[in-house]
Design a protein around this motif. Structure first.
Motif, PDB file in Angstrom:
ATOM      1  N   ALA A  28       0.816  -1.217   0.000  1.00  0.00           N
ATOM      2  CA  ALA A  28       0.000   0.000   0.000  1.00  0.00           C
ATOM      3  C   ALA A  28       0.850   1.268   0.000  1.00  0.00           C
ATOM      4  O   ALA A  28       0.546   2.233  -0.711  1.00  0.00           O
ATOM      5  N   ALA A  29       1.932   1.270   0.761  1.00  0.00           N
ATOM      6  CA  ALA A  29       2.785   2.458   0.834  1.00  0.00           C
ATOM      7  C   ALA A  29       3.455   2.756  -0.505  1.00  0.00           C
ATOM      8  O   ALA A  29       3.680   3.924  -0.853  1.00  0.00           O
ATOM      9  N   ASP A  30       3.781   1.703  -1.263  1.00  0.00           N
ATOM     10  CA  ASP A  30       4.395   1.887  -2.575  1.00  0.00           C
ATOM     11  C   ASP A  30       3.377   2.367  -3.599  1.00  0.00           C
ATOM     12  O   ASP A  30       3.697   3.134  -4.514  1.00  0.00           O
ATOM     13  N   LEU A  31       2.135   1.896  -3.461  1.00  0.00           N
ATOM     14  CA  LEU A  31       1.092   2.271  -4.420  1.00  0.00           C
ATOM     15  C   LEU A  31       0.578   3.688  -4.204  1.00  0.00           C
ATOM     16  O   LEU A  31       0.160   4.351  -5.146  1.00  0.00           O
ATOM     17  N   GLU A  32       0.593   4.144  -2.968  1.00  0.00           N
ATOM     18  CA  GLU A  32      -0.071   5.400  -2.607  1.00  0.00           C
ATOM     19  C   GLU A  32       0.281   6.585  -3.512  1.00  0.00           C
ATOM     20  O   GLU A  32      -0.619   7.302  -3.981  1.00  0.00           O
ATOM     21  N   PRO A  33       1.552   6.865  -3.829  1.00  0.00           N
ATOM     22  CA  PRO A  33       1.845   8.033  -4.666  1.00  0.00           C
ATOM     23  C   PRO A  33       1.253   7.952  -6.071  1.00  0.00           C
ATOM     24  O   PRO A  33       1.081   8.986  -6.724  1.00  0.00           O
ATOM     25  N   ALA A  34       0.952   6.744  -6.543  1.00  0.00           N
ATOM     26  CA  ALA A  34       0.417   6.570  -7.892  1.00  0.00           C
ATOM     27  C   ALA A  34      -1.097   6.641  -7.948  1.00  0.00           C
ATOM     28  O   ALA A  34      -1.674   6.599  -9.037  1.00  0.00           O
ATOM     29  N   LEU A  35      -1.755   6.781  -6.820  1.00  0.00           N
ATOM     30  CA  LEU A  35      -3.216   6.712  -6.785  1.00  0.00           C
ATOM     31  C   LEU A  35      -3.888   8.079  -6.830  1.00  0.00           C
ATOM     32  O   LEU A  35      -5.093   8.170  -7.027  1.00  0.00           O
ATOM     33  N   GLN A  45      -7.350   3.147  -7.316  1.00  0.00           N
ATOM     34  CA  GLN A  45      -6.948   1.878  -6.721  1.00  0.00           C
ATOM     35  C   GLN A  45      -6.211   1.070  -7.781  1.00  0.00           C
ATOM     36  O   GLN A  45      -6.450   1.248  -8.984  1.00  0.00           O
ATOM     37  N   ALA A  46      -5.323   0.201  -7.359  1.00  0.00           N
ATOM     38  CA  ALA A  46      -4.539  -0.582  -8.309  1.00  0.00           C
ATOM     39  C   ALA A  46      -4.067  -1.875  -7.676  1.00  0.00           C
ATOM     40  O   ALA A  46      -3.890  -1.966  -6.455  1.00  0.00           O
ATOM     41  N   LEU A  47      -3.848  -2.883  -8.537  1.00  0.00           N
ATOM     42  CA  LEU A  47      -3.292  -4.156  -8.086  1.00  0.00           C
ATOM     43  C   LEU A  47      -1.801  -4.035  -7.805  1.00  0.00           C
ATOM     44  O   LEU A  47      -1.277  -4.634  -6.862  1.00  0.00           O
ATOM     45  N   ALA A  48      -1.123  -3.263  -8.657  1.00  0.00           N
ATOM     46  CA  ALA A  48       0.332  -3.177  -8.549  1.00  0.00           C
ATOM     47  C   ALA A  48       0.836  -1.954  -9.303  1.00  0.00           C
ATOM     48  O   ALA A  48       0.170  -1.442 -10.201  1.00  0.00           O
ATOM     49  N   LEU A  49       2.009  -1.525  -8.908  1.00  0.00           N
ATOM     50  CA  LEU A  49       2.761  -0.500  -9.634  1.00  0.00           C
ATOM     51  C   LEU A  49       3.934  -1.207 -10.287  1.00  0.00           C
ATOM     52  O   LEU A  49       4.796  -1.775  -9.602  1.00  0.00           O
ATOM     53  N   VAL A  50       3.955  -1.193 -11.621  1.00  0.00           N
ATOM     54  CA  VAL A  50       4.978  -1.901 -12.379  1.00  0.00           C
ATOM     55  C   VAL A  50       5.925  -0.872 -12.989  1.00  0.00           C
ATOM     56  O   VAL A  50       5.491   0.112 -13.596  1.00  0.00           O
ATOM     57  N   ARG A  51       7.239  -1.124 -12.842  1.00  0.00           N
ATOM     58  CA  ARG A  51       8.248  -0.150 -13.264  1.00  0.00           C
ATOM     59  C   ARG A  51       9.244  -0.806 -14.230  1.00  0.00           C
ATOM     60  O   ARG A  51      10.368  -1.150 -13.859  1.00  0.00           O
TER      61      ARG A  51
END
Length: 489
Positions: A28-35, A45-51
Motif C-alpha cells: 500500500a505504501a508503494d502504491l499510494e503516490p500513484a493513486l 486503486q490498483a493491483l500493482a505499480l509496475v516499473r
C-alpha cells in the motif's frame, strides 16, 4: 471472485519473474503516490505499480495484462490535472525508469528521448548541445516527456513554437496487444500514408503507451527581453498583442495574460513578491521577445512598441526587466499564480481555448455571467493570450463554505462551457480530458467526431484495457463509475 484473485496473483508472479521484485510493487505504501494526481480530485486503486526499465519490458507487461484481461494505466510524472492518470483498478505502469536520452543529432536538430525523461532533463541536454527544446511548463522539473506527449502539453512558448504535437517528429509506441510500433524517424516530410504519431499524441494513454520520441530542437536564443504591462481591459491587452505580433513577428515568444485579482493574490501569498508597476490595473500582460541573433536590439524594439502604445492610450504603464534576475522575477509572478490560488479557498477550474480574436470577449462575457450567477465570486482568468488558451478559474466568495462552493461545479461548467461552445472554442485546451471532462464531451464535441474517436479506440484497444474510462465513456458495464470531484486545491 476467487478465480479473479488467483488470476491476478498469477499475473503479478509472471511480471515479477521477468522484471524483478523491485519493479513490481504491491504494498500500500508503494502504491499510494500513484493513486492520486497533483490536484487530488480523485483517489484510485490498483493491483500493482509496475516499473519496467525499457520498451521490451513495457511490451511484455502489456502482453501479459492483455492475456489476463487486466487494465493498464500508463503514468509519467503524475502531474496531471484532470484525473487522466488515476487508476481505477488494474496495473499502474510507470515509465519513470525509461529515462535515457538516446541520441542528439545537431545537424538534423532533433533529440531522441525515452518517455520517462523529465522535461527539464530534455531541456538541459538540448542546452548543453547549444540548442533549445522550447516546451516549458510550471511542472517541468517533475513532469515527464511521455506525459507531455500523451496530453499534447502546451505551456508558455506555444505562441512561438507550437504545442507538443508540433514539436514531435516520431514516436515509439507499445500497443494494446504488446506489439511495438517503431515510428522513431526524424523526418520533416513523410507522406507514406497516415501520420500515425498524431493518433497517440494527446490520446492520454488510451490508444497506446508512448515509450520514446524524436523531438525537434531550435536555435538557442542569445537575446531575451521581458516586459510587464498594465492595461485597462482584456480588449486593450488583445490589441497590444496584435501590435506586437505584427511588429515583432516570431521574435514574440510569449504573451501571458494576468488579471488584477491574479496579481493581487500572488503579491498576498508569495514571499518576496514585489508589485511590478506603481499602480493597479484591470489587466496585465507578461511579454517576452527572443532571438538567436546576438546583435538583435530587442529592447529597443520593445521599448518603441510600448512607447507608441502608451501614447495611444493602449497601455497604462509598463516596465522592462533590466537584468536577468528582474526578468525571472517578472516571470515568477506569472508562474506562481496557479499555486497561490488554492490559498484563496475552493477553485472551480476551466481550461478552455477560443479563437485568439475572441479571447478578450470570452473573458468579459464569461466573467459577467459567473458574477451574475453568484455575487462575490472572484474570477481568475489567466493564461496564454497568444494561442487563445485561458485558464478560467473561479475562486469562492470570501467567507463561503468551500464544500458548498464546489457543489456548484456543474452549474458553472454549463455557464462557462456554453459560452466557449458558442464561440467555436474547446472545453479542453492543454490539460486534457481525463475524468473531469469525459462526460462533458458529448455535450459539445461534434457527434461524428466522437464516433470516429470511439471507432479508433475499439480498433486499437478492442478490449478497453488502456486507461479505460478516460476521455471516452464506451458504455462498458465492467468499467468503474466515475464520481464527480469533491475537492480542488
Amino acid at each position: 471472485m476467487a478465480i479473479a484473485a488467483s488470476a491476478h496473483r498469477t499475473l503479478i508472479d509472471t511480471l515479477t519473474e521477468r522484471l524483478g521484485a523491485a519493479a513490481v510493487l504491491t504494498e500500500a505504501a508503494d502504491l499510494e503516490p500513484a493513486l492520486v494526481e497533483t490536484r487530488g480530485l480523485y483517489r484510485g486503486q490498483a493491483l500493482a505499480l509496475v516499473r519496467p526499465k525499457d520498451q521490451d519490458e513495457v511490451a511484455f507487461t502489456m502482453q501479459e495484462c492483455a492475456r489476463a484481461g487486466v487494465p493498464v494505466v500508463p503514468q509519467g510524472g503524475n502531474t496531471g490535472l484532470v484525473g487522466g492518470g488515476v487508476p481505477q483498478g488494474g496495473i499502474v505502469l510507470s515509465l519513470a525508469r525509461l529515462d535515457r536520452i538516446r541520441h542528439l543529432d545537431p545537424v538534423n536538430a532533433t533529440i531522441t528521448v525515452e518517455a520517462g525523461c523529465i522535461l527539464k532533463a530534455v531541456q538541459d541536454a538540448a542546452d548543453a548541445a547549444g540548442h533549445l527544446f522550447p516546451l516549458s511548463l510550471a511542472s517541468e522539473g517533475s513532469c515527464r516527456i511521455g506525459g507531455n506527449l500523451a496530453t499534447n502539453a502546451g505551456g508558455t512558448a506555444v505562441l512561438r513554437y507550437g504545442n507538443t504535437r508540433e514539436l514531435t517528429l516520431g514516436l515509439e509506441v507499445v500497443l494494446a496487444d504488446g506489439r511495438i510500433w517503431n515510428g522513431l524517424k526524424g523526418l520533416r516530410k513523410d507522406n507514406t500514408g497516415y501520420d500515425l504519431k498524431d493518433l497517440f499524441i494527446g490520446s492520454e494513454g488510451t490508444l497506446g503507451i508512448i515509450t520514446a520520441a524524436v523531438l525537434k530542437l531550435f536555435p538557442k536564443p542569445q537575446v531575451r527581453v521581458t516586459a510587464f504591462v498594465g492595461c485597462a481591459s482584456p480588449g486593450q491587452a488583445l490589441e497590444l498583442f496584435n501590435r506586437l505580433r505584427e511588429a515583432a513577428g516570431d521574435q514574440l515568444t510569449a504573451f501571458e495574460y494576468i488579471p488584477d485579482f491574479g496579481l493581487e493574490i500572488v503579491l498576498r501569498h508569495r514571499p518576496g513578491a514585489v508589485r511590478p508597476l506603481s499602480g493597479r490595473h484591470a489587466s496585465y500582460a507578461l511579454i517576452e521577445l527572443s532571438s538567436p541573433q546576438r546583435d538583435a536590439d530587442l529592447q529597443g524594439r520593445l521599448e518603441a512598441i510600448l512607447g507608441q502604445a502608451l501614447e495611444d492610450g493602449l497601455v497604462e504603464d509598463a516596465t522592462l526587466g533590466a537584468s536577468e534576475a528582474q526578468s525571472l522575477a517578472l516571470w515568477h509572478l506569472r508562474e506562481s499564480l496557479s499555486e497561490v490560488q488554492r490559498l484563496e479557498g475552493g477553485s472551480i477550474k476551466h481550461d478552455i481555448a477560443v479563437p485568439v480574436s475572441r479571447v478578450a470577449e470570452f473573458i468579459e462575457t464569461a466573467s459577467r455571467a459567473c458574477e451574475a450567477a453568484m455575487p462575490g465570486i472572484r474570477v481568475c482568468a489567466f493564461g496564454h493570450f497568444g494561442d487563445g488558451n485561458i485558464h478560467f478559474n473561479l475562486s469562492q466568495p470570501v467567507g463561503m463554505d468551500k464544500g458548498a462552493f464546489l457543489a456548484e461545479w456543474e452549474r458553472f461548467n454549463r455557464i462557462v462551457h456554453d459560452i466557449v461552445h458558442a464561440m467555436d472554442g474547446s472545453i479542453a485546451a492543454e490539460h486534457g480530458v481525463g475524468l473531469v471532462k469525459r462526460d462533458e464531451l458529448p455535450l459539445y464535441k461534434d457527434p461524428v467526431g466522437l464516433d470516429l474517436m470511439r471507432a479508433l479506440k475499439r480498433t486499437l484497444d478492442p478490449h478497453n484495457l488502456l486507461n479505460p474510462g478516460k476521455v471516452l465513456d464506451l458504455g462498458d458495464p465492467a468499467a468503474p463509475a466515475i464520481a464527480r470531484p469533491t475537492e480542488s486545491p
